[in-house]
Each structure stands twice: as structure tokens, then as C-alpha cells.
Design a protein around this motif. Structure first.
Motif, short mmCIF file in Angstrom:
data_model
loop_
_atom_site.label_atom_id
_atom_site.label_comp_id
_atom_site.label_asym_id
_atom_site.label_seq_id
_atom_site.Cartn_x
_atom_site.Cartn_y
_atom_site.Cartn_z
N GLN A 1 1.42 -61.88 30.92
CA GLN A 1 1.23 -62.94 29.93
C GLN A 1 -0.05 -62.79 29.10
OE1 GLN A 1 1.63 -65.56 33.27
NE2 GLN A 1 3.09 -66.84 32.17
N VAL A 2 -1.20 -62.70 29.76
CA VAL A 2 -2.46 -62.62 29.04
C VAL A 2 -2.62 -61.25 28.38
CG1 VAL A 2 -4.97 -62.78 29.24
CG2 VAL A 2 -3.52 -64.30 30.56
N TYR A 3 -2.09 -60.22 29.00
CA TYR A 3 -2.20 -58.88 28.44
C TYR A 3 -1.39 -58.75 27.16
CZ TYR A 3 -4.68 -57.69 32.66
OH TYR A 3 -5.62 -57.65 33.65
N GLU A 4 -0.21 -59.35 27.15
CA GLU A 4 0.58 -59.37 25.93
C GLU A 4 -0.10 -60.21 24.85
OE1 GLU A 4 3.83 -57.69 25.17
OE2 GLU A 4 2.56 -56.59 26.58
N LEU A 5 -0.72 -61.30 25.26
CA LEU A 5 -1.45 -62.14 24.31
C LEU A 5 -2.60 -61.35 23.69
CD1 LEU A 5 -1.68 -64.99 23.09
CD2 LEU A 5 -3.09 -65.62 25.05
N ALA A 6 -3.30 -60.58 24.50
CA ALA A 6 -4.39 -59.74 24.00
C ALA A 6 -3.86 -58.64 23.07
CB ALA A 6 -5.16 -59.13 25.17
N ARG A 7 -2.78 -58.01 23.47
CA ARG A 7 -2.20 -56.94 22.64
C ARG A 7 -1.79 -57.48 21.27
NH1 ARG A 7 2.69 -55.76 21.06
NH2 ARG A 7 3.71 -57.21 22.50
N VAL A 8 -1.08 -58.60 21.26
CA VAL A 8 -0.64 -59.18 20.00
C VAL A 8 -1.83 -59.57 19.14
CG1 VAL A 8 0.63 -61.10 18.95
CG2 VAL A 8 1.59 -59.92 20.94
N THR A 9 -2.88 -60.09 19.75
CA THR A 9 -4.10 -60.44 19.01
C THR A 9 -4.67 -59.21 18.31
OG1 THR A 9 -4.63 -62.26 20.52
CG2 THR A 9 -6.45 -61.34 19.23
N LEU A 10 -4.73 -58.09 19.01
CA LEU A 10 -5.28 -56.87 18.42
C LEU A 10 -4.38 -56.36 17.29
CD1 LEU A 10 -6.42 -55.04 21.68
CD2 LEU A 10 -7.83 -56.32 20.06
N GLU A 11 -3.08 -56.48 17.47
CA GLU A 11 -2.16 -55.98 16.45
C GLU A 11 -2.14 -56.87 15.20
OE1 GLU A 11 1.53 -55.60 18.58
OE2 GLU A 11 1.11 -53.51 19.11
N LEU A 12 -2.20 -58.17 15.39
CA LEU A 12 -2.16 -59.10 14.26
C LEU A 12 -3.53 -59.36 13.66
CD1 LEU A 12 0.30 -61.89 15.56
CD2 LEU A 12 0.83 -59.90 14.12
N GLN A 13 -4.58 -58.96 14.40
CA GLN A 13 -5.97 -59.26 14.01
C GLN A 13 -6.24 -60.77 14.01
OE1 GLN A 13 -8.69 -56.72 12.96
NE2 GLN A 13 -7.32 -55.93 14.54
N LYS A 14 -5.46 -61.48 14.80
CA LYS A 14 -5.69 -62.91 15.03
C LYS A 14 -4.93 -63.29 16.30
CE LYS A 14 -1.81 -64.44 12.16
NZ LYS A 14 -1.41 -65.23 10.97
N ALA A 15 -5.42 -64.30 16.99
CA ALA A 15 -4.78 -64.71 18.24
C ALA A 15 -3.68 -65.73 17.94
CB ALA A 15 -5.81 -65.31 19.18
N PRO A 16 -2.50 -65.55 18.52
CA PRO A 16 -1.41 -66.48 18.29
C PRO A 16 -1.49 -67.71 19.18
CG PRO A 16 -0.65 -64.70 19.69
CD PRO A 16 -2.09 -64.39 19.34
N ILE A 17 -1.08 -68.84 18.63
CA ILE A 17 -0.99 -70.10 19.38
C ILE A 17 0.41 -70.66 19.16
CG2 ILE A 17 -1.83 -72.47 19.58
CD1 ILE A 17 -4.57 -71.49 18.66
N ILE A 18 1.06 -71.02 20.26
CA ILE A 18 2.40 -71.61 20.19
C ILE A 18 2.28 -73.14 20.14
CG2 ILE A 18 4.62 -71.88 21.35
CD1 ILE A 18 4.19 -69.07 20.31
N GLY A 19 2.89 -73.73 19.12
CA GLY A 19 2.84 -75.19 18.98
C GLY A 19 1.42 -75.68 18.82
N ALA A 20 1.12 -76.82 19.47
CA ALA A 20 -0.22 -77.39 19.39
C ALA A 20 -1.21 -76.69 20.30
CB ALA A 20 -0.16 -78.89 19.74
N GLY A 21 -0.73 -75.77 21.15
CA GLY A 21 -1.62 -75.00 22.03
C GLY A 21 -2.21 -75.79 23.17
#
Length: 348
Positions: free
Chosen positions: A196-216
Motif C-alpha cells: 500500500q505505502v510503497y505503491e503510494l510512494a511510487r505513484v507520487t514519484l511518477e506523478l510528481q505529486k502525492a495522490p489523495i483519494i476523496g477527502a483523505g
């Protein structure tokens, strides 16, 4: 009763959870005999290089006859390989342990579930990113965990384990270990990375921003993989020593072990990942933005759903019956390490 030279059978030796648990066990108990189920000759080679004295058996979770045979011959089965979602494997392990053991010489089954089972209320309502006050409890509130709805994620396999612990309690001693978000570098021969957190980190690096689902605002527990492995070691040692084998709080139908060392709010975690990524020079600026669930699925598949769900619990049982206390660094303290590891993976 104690087992003088226990035969420990394990699935998932090349996985993240199973690989780290096996490492911890072998480090502390090289005198045990280990039988390891792996899916291919290629993976068998990796395992054999790290554990040359182990007996490696090639097969997968669909091979019920092999699982039943090896479980019958093992004193202790540690099941971590896709354990929470493969009903056929659970049935084969239950049958093998029951067939190969007796009241005088019971078999032990340490089964790995997952706290995704606690997310059913959100998914039933199709709500993502909202706060929930609901907190489960594996000691005072264990009856609620034992009777979760049949449609809850992982529940069909949990029921097999719990039923075995209730109906075969004299012959098969069960412990259902239920980890949440897991982090920290694994020490096994293959996968050393959480999800979970590793994918969140990977996506952050790829998008150059951290994703938040809904209100977070949704919340999930977390545990360092080394602390989780410590619990498996304590359970194995209790089995080997025959410690309180008839204690219904340690083994059997009530032996449901949540594992956690705190919790995180997914939106706050995303912002922390963005902050550390910017400080490390891995992204241009500390930025976290809401994305749709559909985009989350595109970037990270099923893992992205968890970023918007609540899964909260208190792990009291292991502390009370096994004196287990997590001691490893917190999730936030480990974020720089996770980001650096993900950056290396992306550069390969």
C-alpha cells in the motif's frame, strides 16, 4: 508436550511477509527443520541460496494434495502465500493437519489474514476518503471479529481457519494473524517490499505529486514487517514448547490476532510522502492533490482502493498472551527509506 526437533512448513518464502518471517525464524532457531513450498525452480534456487539446509518443495496453492501431504507431516504450518484469499489452500492445510496429528501430538497452523476485512462498511456504502470512528478490538471485542459479515473481504478463508480452530481444537491448534499496512525492508530472498505505502510512494514519484483519494480522512493501522515477524516467532516458539496448548485465548476459535503499532490518516500520509520526496529532491515541490478513484486504479490497481478506506483496530491479544510489543521505527520515520527504495526500483 514439546517438539524436540520441529518440522516447520512454510508457504510464501519468496514473499514479503513469509520471507521476512522465515528470516527471523532461521536467525533465532537454526536448529528447526524447515520445509518451504515455492512455485517454481527459479524461486527454489533463490530460497536454497539463502537457506541451503532447508527442504524445498516445488508446488503452488492449487496443488491441494501436495499441501495436504506436507501439512500432515509438519508440526507447524506458517501460511503466508496469498493466504487470505485462497480457500482451497486453507482447506487442504486444515485437512492435512487433522489427518497427520492427534490430541497427544497436535499440529499448529499460523494463518495470515489481513485487515482489509475491516473495510466492508465503507465498501458497502461505496464511500472513500471519509473518517470513521469505528475501532475493532481483538481482546474485549473479539466476538465481533469472529462474526464479521460473510461478504467481508477475506472472510470466506477466515471462516475455514476459525471453524478448524473450533471443531478440530484438540488436534489442530490455530492462530489467525491479521496484519494491516506493512512497511519496512523485508529480509527474505525475493520480495522485500510492502504494497500500500510503497505503491503510494511510487505513484507520487511518477506523478510528481502525492495522490489523495476523496477527502483523505480515512484511517488505517500499520506495522513494521520486523515486528510482525517477531509475533510469528513467538507463536512458533509457543507451539514448539507446547505452551498452554489448551488455552483458548492463545490457540483456537478465539485466537484472532490483530497486529499494529499505531495508525495513519491516508491524506496526511500522502502529504508527508510529498514533503519527504521534495526534501530528498525526488520531486520538484511538496504537492499532494485529490485524484479520482478511477485514476487511482489506473496508477496502482487494487492497492489504490485502500488509500480511501478505513481499517482500524487495537492489537491487545498478542501483548496479553505472548508479551509481544512492537519496537521498530514508525511508518512516518520510515518514509525516506521507502521513497529512496522506490526511486531505485524506478531507475532499474
Amino acid at each position: 508436550m514439546s517438539i524436540s526437533r520441529p518440522v516447520h512448513a512454510s508457504t510464501g518464502a519468496t514473499g514479503y511477509i513469509g520471507g521476512d518471517a522465515l528470516y527471523a525464524l532461521v536467525q533465532k532457531h537454526p536448529e528447526y527443520s524447515y520445509t518451504l513450498l515455492v512455485r517454481s525452480a527459479e524461486k527454489a534456487k533463490l530460497v536454497q541460496e539463502q537457506y541451503p539446509s532447508a527442504r524445498v518443495v516445488i508446488g503452488d496453492l492449487d496443488n491441494s494434495s501436495l499441501l495436504e501431504k506436507e501439512s500432515a507431516e509438519a508440526d507447524i504450518v506458517l501460511h503466508t502465500a496469498d493466504a487470505s484469499d485462497h480457500a482451497g489452500a486453507a482447506k487442504a492445510i486444515a485437512a492435512g493437519l487433522a489427518k497427520g496429528h492427534s490430541k497427544e501430538n497436535p499440529g499448529y497452523w499460523l494463518h495470515t489474514g489481513g485487515t482489509g476485512i475491516l473495510t466492508y462498511a465503507d465498501t458497502d456504502k461505496n464511500v472513500f476518503g471519509e473518517h470513521s470512528d469505528k475501532v475493532y478490538d481483538d481482546w474485549d471485542g473479539v466476538d465481533e471479529l469472529l462474526n464479521l459479515p460473510a461478504h467481508a473481504f477475506h472472510r470466506n478463508v477466515d471462516e475455514i481457519v476459525l471453524e478448524t480452530g473450533a471443531k478440530q481444537s484438540e488436534v489442530v491448534k490455530t492462530a489467525l494473524v491479521c496484519p494491516p499496512t506493512i512497511y519496512g525492508r523485508g529480509r527474505g530472498p525475493a520480495s522485500q517490499r510492502g504494497r500500500q505505502v510503497y505503491e503510494l510512494a511510487r505513484v507520487t514519484l511518477e506523478l510528481q505529486k502525492a495522490p489523495i483519494i476523496g477527502a483523505g480522512k480515512s484511517i488505517w493501522n500499520n506495522i513494521h514487517v520486523h515486528d510482525l515477524s517477531d509475533l510469528y516467532v513467538r507463536l512458533v516458539e509457543a507451539a514448539v514448547e507446547g505452551r498452554r496448548k489448551d488455552d483458548p485465548e492463545l490457540w483456537g476459535a478465539r485466537a484472532y490476532y490483530l497486529t499494529e503499532n499505531g495508525e495513519h490518516v491516508w491524506g496526511e500520509l500522502s502529504r508527508a510522502i510529498a514533503k519527504y520526496a521534495a526534501e530528498l529532491g525526488l520531486i520538484g515541490q511538496s504537492k499532494a492533490e485529490q485524484i479520482s478513484l478511477e485514476d487511482g486504479k489506473k496508477f496502482a490497481g487494487f492497492e489504490s482502493l485502500s488509500w480511501g478506506l478505513n481499517s482500524r483496530g487495537k492489537a491487545k491479544r498478542a501483548a496479553k498472551v505472548l508479551d509481544w510489543t512492537p519496537t521498530r521505527p514508525s511508518l512516518e520515520a520510515t518514509l525516506p527509506e521507502i521513497l529512496e527504495d522506490e526511486q531505485r526500483r524506478l531507475q532499474k
